[in-house]
Design an enzyme around this catalytic site. Structure first.
Site, PDB file in Angstrom:
ATOM      1  N   TYR A   1      22.138  -2.666   3.474  1.00 19.19           N
ATOM      2  CA  TYR A   1      21.795  -3.631   2.429  1.00 19.19           C
ATOM      3  C   TYR A   1      23.068  -4.306   1.918  1.00 19.19           C
ATOM      4  O   TYR A   1      24.041  -3.634   1.569  1.00 19.19           O
ATOM      5  CB  TYR A   1      21.102  -2.921   1.249  1.00 19.19           C
ATOM      6  CG  TYR A   1      19.705  -2.459   1.596  1.00 19.19           C
ATOM      7  CD1 TYR A   1      18.614  -3.321   1.473  1.00 19.19           C
ATOM      8  CD2 TYR A   1      19.475  -1.174   2.070  1.00 19.19           C
ATOM      9  CE1 TYR A   1      17.341  -2.903   1.815  1.00 19.19           C
ATOM     10  CE2 TYR A   1      18.205  -0.753   2.415  1.00 19.19           C
ATOM     11  CZ  TYR A   1      17.139  -1.625   2.283  1.00 19.19           C
ATOM     12  OH  TYR A   1      15.871  -1.219   2.638  1.00 19.19           O
ATOM     13  N   SER A   2      23.033  -5.650   1.897  1.00 19.10           N
ATOM     14  CA  SER A   2      24.150  -6.393   1.308  1.00 19.10           C
ATOM     15  C   SER A   2      24.228  -6.058  -0.172  1.00 19.10           C
ATOM     16  O   SER A   2      23.197  -5.982  -0.853  1.00 19.10           O
ATOM     17  CB  SER A   2      23.918  -7.901   1.446  1.00 19.10           C
ATOM     18  OG  SER A   2      23.882  -8.267   2.796  1.00 19.10           O
TER      19      SER A   2
ATOM     20  N   CYS B   1      23.446 -16.207   5.101  1.00 21.74           N
ATOM     21  CA  CYS B   1      22.934 -14.848   4.941  1.00 21.74           C
ATOM     22  C   CYS B   1      21.422 -14.897   4.720  1.00 21.74           C
ATOM     23  O   CYS B   1      20.928 -15.705   3.929  1.00 21.74           O
ATOM     24  CB  CYS B   1      23.621 -14.157   3.762  1.00 21.74           C
ATOM     25  SG  CYS B   1      23.303 -12.379   3.718  1.00 21.74           S
TER      26      CYS B   1
ATOM     27  N   GLU C   1      25.910 -13.454   8.364  1.00 14.23           N
ATOM     28  CA  GLU C   1      25.341 -12.102   8.323  1.00 14.23           C
ATOM     29  C   GLU C   1      23.834 -12.231   8.205  1.00 14.23           C
ATOM     30  O   GLU C   1      23.311 -12.587   7.154  1.00 14.23           O
ATOM     31  CB  GLU C   1      25.899 -11.318   7.136  1.00 14.23           C
ATOM     32  CG  GLU C   1      25.471  -9.862   7.162  1.00 14.23           C
ATOM     33  CD  GLU C   1      26.204  -9.039   6.117  1.00 14.23           C
ATOM     34  OE1 GLU C   1      27.212  -8.415   6.477  1.00 14.23           O
ATOM     35  OE2 GLU C   1      25.788  -9.048   4.942  1.00 14.23           O
TER      36      GLU C   1
ATOM     37  N   TYR D   1      19.819 -10.581   9.438  1.00 12.62           N
ATOM     38  CA  TYR D   1      19.191  -9.294   9.755  1.00 12.62           C
ATOM     39  C   TYR D   1      17.747  -9.494  10.147  1.00 12.62           C
ATOM     40  O   TYR D   1      17.197 -10.568   9.956  1.00 12.62           O
ATOM     41  CB  TYR D   1      19.277  -8.345   8.535  1.00 12.62           C
ATOM     42  CG  TYR D   1      19.045  -9.016   7.218  1.00 12.62           C
ATOM     43  CD1 TYR D   1      17.753  -9.229   6.733  1.00 12.62           C
ATOM     44  CD2 TYR D   1      20.121  -9.488   6.432  1.00 12.62           C
ATOM     45  CE1 TYR D   1      17.537  -9.864   5.521  1.00 12.62           C
ATOM     46  CE2 TYR D   1      19.908 -10.130   5.222  1.00 12.62           C
ATOM     47  CZ  TYR D   1      18.608 -10.306   4.771  1.00 12.62           C
ATOM     48  OH  TYR D   1      18.382 -10.947   3.571  1.00 12.62           O
TER      49      TYR D   1
END
Length: 317
Positions: A94-95, A275, A315, A317
């Site tokens: 988790y960012s 992101c 980044e 996901y």
């Protein structure tokens, strides 16, 4: 009296020793020996008409798992891995959505922005509890005082370059991808960090479904009011706004709208960050490629140069 002079004084942070490290902390806690943090608070941060639920979660790490803005923690949810009976679950990354000083400015907490992952059965239209996201539901259901196993911190790609206080930072997010940017913006505009006197431009593009889905909107709107010369904020609401072709307004449509300005800023050395969900990148890349071609530029060459100059940060996901 200018708007900036009239704005609130910045918040004092401590311990300032957190500014001393020359390199970011990395992998202080491994998967086999995680750190046991404590949940401080879990707060739903979307309105009633938001599709899905997103929570802001604060975790106490006691100052033992320091991190830099743009890094991630791993979380190991309780229980055993169904694919490997007797073994723990895999780590989920988790960012971190706070600065190194955390939400209480004392260097002891880290925050997450977590969307609860649920599976809707297409035939019944109902949630299937057997297929829900293990870690996101554990975090969103947790209560103050609950324990959480954390690993890390990890990641260097999204670290905020601070060597130039006058730099331009273009931040593009979909949904919870806004997490690292909340940390950046608090560091730039909310905290009195003695080593950082930010005087550049930060431009945030946030794509979500509707107004009720906007994350940290009050915080960002306040920066807009207090620092109009240093902050720009553009939202793309896919279910409420239309793009120039009459279709849904996605974040790449907002980028296209301001593409000439964005390309000029990139040519002048701006950093650009992406992101969010992996699925956001193809649409954005296609838009940037099309815009580059319209400008008579070769996108592959330009992208290669941006990466070489360390201006390109992704980044997903």
């Amino acid at each position: 009296m200018s708007v900036q002079q009239a704005s609130r004084p910045k918040v004092v942070v401590s311990p300032i020793i957190l500014e001393d490290a020359k390199e970011p902390p990395l992998h202080l806690y491994k998967n086999k020996e995680p750190y046991m943090g404590t949940i401080v608070s879990v707060e739903r941060i979307v309105g009633p008409k938001a599709p899905g639920e997103t929570c802001h979660i604060v975790i106490d790490h006691g100052g033992n798992v320091p991190y830099w803005e743009g890094q991630s923690y791993g979380v190991i949810p309780p229980g055993e891995n169904p694919k490997k009976p007797g073994k723990p679950h895999n780590v989920r990354l988790y960012s971190i959505a706070s600065t190194r000083y955390g939400d209480f400015f004392d260097g002891k907490t880290a925050s997450f922005c977590v969307r609860r992952a649920v599976y809707i059965d297409p035939e019944t239209g109902k949630e299937d509890p057997l297929k829900k996201g293990v870690c996101s539901n554990f975090l969103c259901d947790s209560k103050p005082g609950d324990k959480v196993q954390i690993t890390g911190p990890s990641g260097k790609i999204m670290l905020l370059p601070e060597d130039n206080a006058n730099a331009t930072h273009i931040m593009i997010a979909t949904g919870t991808g806004v997490a690292p940017y909340r940390g950046y913006l608090r560091r730039m505009f909310m905290e009195a960090v003695p080593t950082l006197k930010f005087n550049g431009l930060t431009w945030l593009f946030l794509g979500v479904a509707n107004s009720d889905n906007l994350l940290y909107d009050e915080e960002f709107s306040k920066y807009l009011q207090d620092y109009p010369d240093n902050f720009r904020y553009d939202r793309a609401l896919s279910r409420e706004q239309k793009n120039k072709s009459g279709g849904k307004m996605y974040v790449q449509d907002r980028i296209e709208e301001y593409s000439n300005e964005i390309f000029k800023l990139l040519d002048d050395g701006a950093h650009i960050y992406f992101c969010g969900l992996k699925g956001m990148m193809p649409g954005i890349q296609d838009t940037l490629k099309r815009v580059a071609e319209q400008r008579g530029e070769n996108w592959e060459e330009k992208l290669s140069q941006l990466k070489k100059n360390k201006q390109w940060h992704v980044e997903v996901y």
